[in-house]
Design an enzyme around this catalytic site. Sequence first.
Site, short mmCIF file in Angstrom:
data_model
loop_
_atom_site.label_atom_id
_atom_site.label_comp_id
_atom_site.label_asym_id
_atom_site.label_seq_id
_atom_site.Cartn_x
_atom_site.Cartn_y
_atom_site.Cartn_z
N CYS A 56 0.83 -1.21 0.00
CA CYS A 56 0.00 0.00 0.00
C CYS A 56 0.87 1.26 0.00
O CYS A 56 0.56 2.23 -0.71
CB CYS A 56 -0.93 0.00 1.21
N ASP A 57 1.93 1.24 0.77
CA ASP A 57 2.89 2.34 0.81
C ASP A 57 3.46 2.59 -0.58
O ASP A 57 3.45 3.72 -1.08
CB ASP A 57 4.00 1.98 1.81
#
Length: 164
Positions: free
Chosen positions: A60-61
């Site tokens: 997600c980062d």
Amino acid sequence: MTQITFKQEPITLVGEQVKVGQTAPDFSVLDNDLNEVTLANYEGQKKLISVVPSIDTGVCDQQTRKFNEEAAQEDGVVLTISADLPFAQKRWCAANGLDNVLTLSDHKDLSFGKNYGVVMEALRLLARSVFVLDQNNKVVYSEIVSEGTDFPDFDSALEAYRNI
């Protein structure tokens, strides 16, 4: 209802899935200062909506950074939406020195997730997905990643966003 996998386990998605060509449904989410945000806040702008299960995870980062870096030179807005609390999103942005990332929380009532068909019911998280909307909120690109721990198709989403 649609099924995807998350960590190779079957997961059912709740809500009506958004399709290319339709007008994007509205939603109500919270910004990092707990202000309500809707689609109308970005009226007249093209939008790349990057949806992640949790901003604090590696995939997600990377997804959030990639879309924000690659689309930054375009006229438009990149929104990252997750079911994380607004406080966690704000802390992540501050810890990573990302002042221009727009993170929005769907934690309150999953309005975005339900309206776009990306709520992972069993986990109360949003499925990894990408939506590109033109200035009139017409959906020009839609991807719900079939395995939630995989990356979306960055190139296709960015191409759709650039070609509006």
